[in-house]
Design an enzyme around this catalytic site. Structure first.
Site, short mmCIF file in Angstrom:
data_model
loop_
_atom_site.label_atom_id
_atom_site.label_comp_id
_atom_site.label_asym_id
_atom_site.label_seq_id
_atom_site.Cartn_x
_atom_site.Cartn_y
_atom_site.Cartn_z
N TRP A 198 -15.35 -31.43 30.13
CA TRP A 198 -15.55 -31.68 28.57
C TRP A 198 -14.41 -31.67 27.76
CZ3 TRP A 198 -18.82 -33.54 24.92
CH2 TRP A 198 -20.17 -33.83 25.39
N LYS A 200 -11.25 -32.25 29.21
CA LYS A 200 -10.49 -33.60 29.31
C LYS A 200 -11.22 -34.80 28.73
CE LYS A 200 -8.08 -36.93 31.27
NZ LYS A 200 -7.98 -37.54 32.72
N LYS A 202 -12.79 -34.64 25.77
CA LYS A 202 -12.57 -34.63 24.55
C LYS A 202 -11.12 -35.18 24.22
CE LYS A 202 -14.03 -30.42 23.91
NZ LYS A 202 -14.12 -29.00 23.42
N PHE A 205 -10.51 -39.19 23.81
CA PHE A 205 -10.70 -39.72 22.44
C PHE A 205 -9.19 -39.57 21.51
CE2 PHE A 205 -15.03 -38.73 23.67
CZ PHE A 205 -15.74 -40.01 23.59
N GLY A 320 -20.51 -33.85 20.10
CA GLY A 320 -19.77 -32.79 20.62
C GLY A 320 -20.34 -32.10 21.77
N HIS A 347 -28.63 -35.94 19.31
CA HIS A 347 -28.45 -35.31 20.69
C HIS A 347 -29.22 -33.78 20.83
CE1 HIS A 347 -24.86 -38.00 20.80
NE2 HIS A 347 -24.75 -37.86 22.16
N GLU A 350 -29.05 -31.46 26.01
CA GLU A 350 -28.12 -31.92 27.06
C GLU A 350 -27.58 -30.85 27.80
OE1 GLU A 350 -24.89 -34.24 25.26
OE2 GLU A 350 -24.35 -35.19 27.17
N HIS A 374 -30.68 -37.84 24.86
CA HIS A 374 -30.84 -37.15 26.46
C HIS A 374 -32.08 -36.46 26.63
CE1 HIS A 374 -26.49 -38.13 27.46
NE2 HIS A 374 -26.20 -37.91 26.37
N ASP A 431 -24.09 -44.33 26.83
CA ASP A 431 -23.43 -43.09 26.33
C ASP A 431 -21.82 -43.40 26.16
OD1 ASP A 431 -23.47 -40.77 24.92
OD2 ASP A 431 -23.63 -39.37 26.80
ZN LIG Z 1 -23.94 -39.25 23.52
#
Ligand SMILES: [Zn+2]
Ligand SMILES: *[C@@H]1O[C@H](CO)[C@@H](O)[C@H](O)[C@H]1NC(C)=O
Ligand SMILES: *[C@@H]1O[C@H](CO)[C@@H](O)[C@H](O)[C@H]1NC(C)=O
Ligand SMILES: *[C@@H]1O[C@H](CO)[C@@H](O)[C@H](O)[C@H]1NC(C)=O
Ligand SMILES: *[C@@H]1O[C@H](CO)[C@@H](O)[C@H](O)[C@H]1NC(C)=O
Ligand SMILES: *[C@@H]1O[C@H](CO)[C@@H](O)[C@H](O)[C@H]1NC(C)=O
Ligand SMILES: *[C@@H]1O[C@H](CO)[C@@H](O)[C@H](O)[C@H]1NC(C)=O
Ligand SMILES: *[C@@H]1O[C@H](CO)[C@@H](O)[C@H](O)[C@H]1NC(C)=O
Ligand SMILES: CC(=O)N[C@H]1CO[C@H](CO)[C@@H](O)[C@@H]1O
Length: 505
Positions: A198, A200, A202, A205, A320, A347, A350, A374, A431
């Site tokens: 996560w 990496k 983030k 973007f 996030g 979401h 997840e 999810h 996704d």
């Molecule tokens: Zn998503």
């Protein structure tokens, strides 16, 4: 001799009686087996559909091809692609015959796509980053891309032209791809935990955000995103994202309403160029770390804009890493003020934790979410399952995302299979496809079909996935009817083409 004969006759008679009574018992047994298997087939997603003759013929073809790919896996599981990491098998998946059929199949809509991860990195690198006036520089330890007019006084010493990076380093494009993508040959070593991937994820973007905020690039980007879906036979999309502060090189900037207007204009242009494309809806997102006050302010603005653009803006979701930031319960008071004005597409669940992050599912349900993203933890919660069924909430299943982001390794064990077996409404989505090197929906549909549906289930489940993507979309009833008609025509063409292509099969 005579005695021997009568013993023989007696034993023969005995055998006959013995086997006859047992045949009828085994008859019942076989009937029971068939009855139970049929019941399971009927409750599986799509099991209630009645196929036309044409669909049955195509079903025969699809089941044969599905089975032949499965048999290779039964013989040696190394041949079964969806049980392995997507990065290691994606080039093989895309050579499979079943994949090529799924690619041609009209899949309806992609209902869970984050638009900032929706354009293939190859296009970004080859087409966007070769534009003149693109600069790059490290800001807070992350390499960022941004457009500037030559001579712009805002170009301070950290920004250098991308042309210059390329001149200095012939491998620059390979390095750049690494910044934009999670793909590596050895994912379990590079990303040992969900937290590490996560972090990496983030960053990818951040690298491209300012670049895509350049208005002409934003327009090109959205157009290309729709084109990649379209070429994959996806005719509708609900895109998640946030208002972007679009800019021009001369210093002009655009506000939130401009952003929506520019977005709509781009979609309209795409529709004009591709008349069988149905359209796009926008699902507004905020980071789940936002404060309740900021959330309230943002949702007020959103409702105002939604009233102006009701057929484009469809609702709201948080984004996030779900283990971070706030829970839905933390926001419930603010969100309750907006249940009449906004649809929610949260979401939720997840997560691999139990009784912790997955409790977001409960709040998503109580807040009357239209769909849930999810729902990975839903199989652990019988009460919540009842409610999801009762409220007819659709679950957006994104299998490759779940694998890459480290919720599950082998997709044959995906928890949503349990609910699909009970006929819960699901759609299959992608996704953040660009970040893991997938295009369109076909990769996710392929792994879902091969790893998450039984050997003898073919056209019915595929057809139901497509139908669900329209019936659980945010379109209004009239638009859904029109979309179903359009899809129905594409479906008939697909069936005809299949029968032609496999006529000697
Ligand atoms: Zn998503
Ligand atoms: C399929 O056919 C059966 C029997 O004719 C009918 O009861 C059922 O409603 C049909 N299902 C659908 C989805 O139309
Ligand atoms: C299964 O396939 C893999 C990859 O092709 C191969 O390395 C392995 O030897 C095979 N195993 C068996 C038992 O045949
Ligand atoms: C498979 O992927 C390669 C590279 O990613 C691409 O060039 C090729 O067109 C794809 N093939 C199919 C059938 O999608
Ligand atoms: C890629 O960019 C070039 C110009 O840099 C443009 O001519 C071309 O049309 C673009 N390709 C696509 C698919 O938009
Ligand atoms: C390229 O190399 C030159 C000479 O070493 C250096 O001055 C310049 O800063 C480098 N530019 C970039 C973008 O790395
Ligand atoms: C800035 O550029 C945009 C796009 O080319 C143009 O529409 C606008 O008029 C320009 N504004 C000024 C102040 O030059
Ligand atoms: C959810 O929907 C039900 C049925 O329409 C309604 O009674 C309930 O008030 C709604 N809950 C919220 C939080 O809006
Ligand atoms: C009625 C009858 O003879 N049933 C027999 C069927 O076979 C099993 C053994 O396989 C016997 O236990 C039953 O008695």
């Amino acid at each position: 001799m005579r005695i021997l004969f009568s013993i023989l006759v007696a034993s023969l008679r005995f055998t006959v009686i013995f086997t006859m009574t047992n045949i009828s018992e085994s008859d019942n047994y076989i009937r029971d087996r068939e009855r139970i298997l049929k019941l399971e087939q009927k409750t599986f997603v799509g099991g209630e559909l009645n196929l036309t003759l044409k669909e049955k013929l195509v079903d025969d073809v699809i089941l044969k091809i599905k089975k032949s790919e499965l048999v290779k896996g039964y013989e040696n599981v190394s041949n079964f692609l969806p049980s392995q990491h997507f990065f290691n098998v994606k080039d093989k998946i895309n050579q499979s015959e079943m994949f090529s059929i799924i690619k041609k199949l009209p899949k309806g809509g992609a209902l869970h796509t984050h638009f900032l991860a929706g354009v293939s990195t190859d296009y970004i690198i080859k087409n966007v980053t070769y534009k003149n006036k693109l600069y790059g520089g490290c800001v807070n330890g992350v390499f960022k891309l941004k457009f500037f007019e030559d001579g712009d006084p805002n170009i301070d010493s950290i920004w250098k032209k991308i042309v210059e990076y390329r001149q200095n380093d012939t491998n620059f494009d390979v390095w750049l791809k690494d910044q934009l993508s999670l793909e590596v040959p050895n994912p379990s070593e590079v990303y040992p935990t969900a937290n590490s991937i996560w972090t990496k994820f983030k960053k990818t973007f951040t690298v491209q955000y300012d670049m895509i905020c350049y208005k002409p690039v934003f327009e090109e980007y959205i157009y290309q995103l729709l084109k990649e879906l379209y070429l994959d036979n996806v005719m509708y999309s609900e895109l998640r994202g946030t208002f972007m502060p679009l800019y021009e090189l001369n210093g002009t900037t655009y506000n939130n309403e401009d952003f929506i207007r520019i977005f709509i204009k781009t979609v309209e242009k795409f529709k004009k160029d591709h008349i069988d494309f149905i359209g796009v809806r926008y699902i507004h997102n905020l980071y789940r770390g936002v404060s309740p006050d900021d959330l309230k302010r943002d949702l007020k603005d959103l409702v105002e804009l939604k009233n102006k653009y009701p057929s484009f803006i469809s609702g709201f979701d948080f984004v996030g890493y779900e283990e971070e930031g706030h829970t839905l319960f933390d926001f419930h008071e603010v969100l309750l003020e907006f249940t009449n004005d906004l649809k929610f597409f949260f979401h939720a669940g997840e997560s691999n934790w139990f009784g912790h992050t997955d409790i977001n599912l409960l709040d998503a349900i109580l807040l009357n979410a239209s769909r849930i993203g999810h729902g990975f933890g839903l199989n652990k919660h019988p009460q919540l399952q009842e409610l999801v069924k009762e409220k007819n909430i659709c679950i957006e299943v994104c299998p490759i995302s779940n694998q890459v982001l480290k919720l599950i390794d082998d997709l044959r064990n995906h928890p949503m299979i349990t609910l699909m077996s009970k006929g819960f409404p699901v759609v299959i989505s992608n996704d953040d496809p660009a970040v893991w090197g997938a295009t369109g929906l076909s990769n996710d549909w392929y792994v879902a079909f091969m790893a998450m549906t039984p050997e003898n289930v073919g056209v019915k489940v595929l057809k139901q996935f497509a139908i669900n993507s329209i019936s659980f979309s945010a379109m209004d009833e009239e638009e859904k009817t029109a979309a179903m008609q359009k899809w129905g025509k594409q479906w008939e063409t697909f069936l005809d083409n299949m029968l032609l292509e496999y006529k000697n099969f």
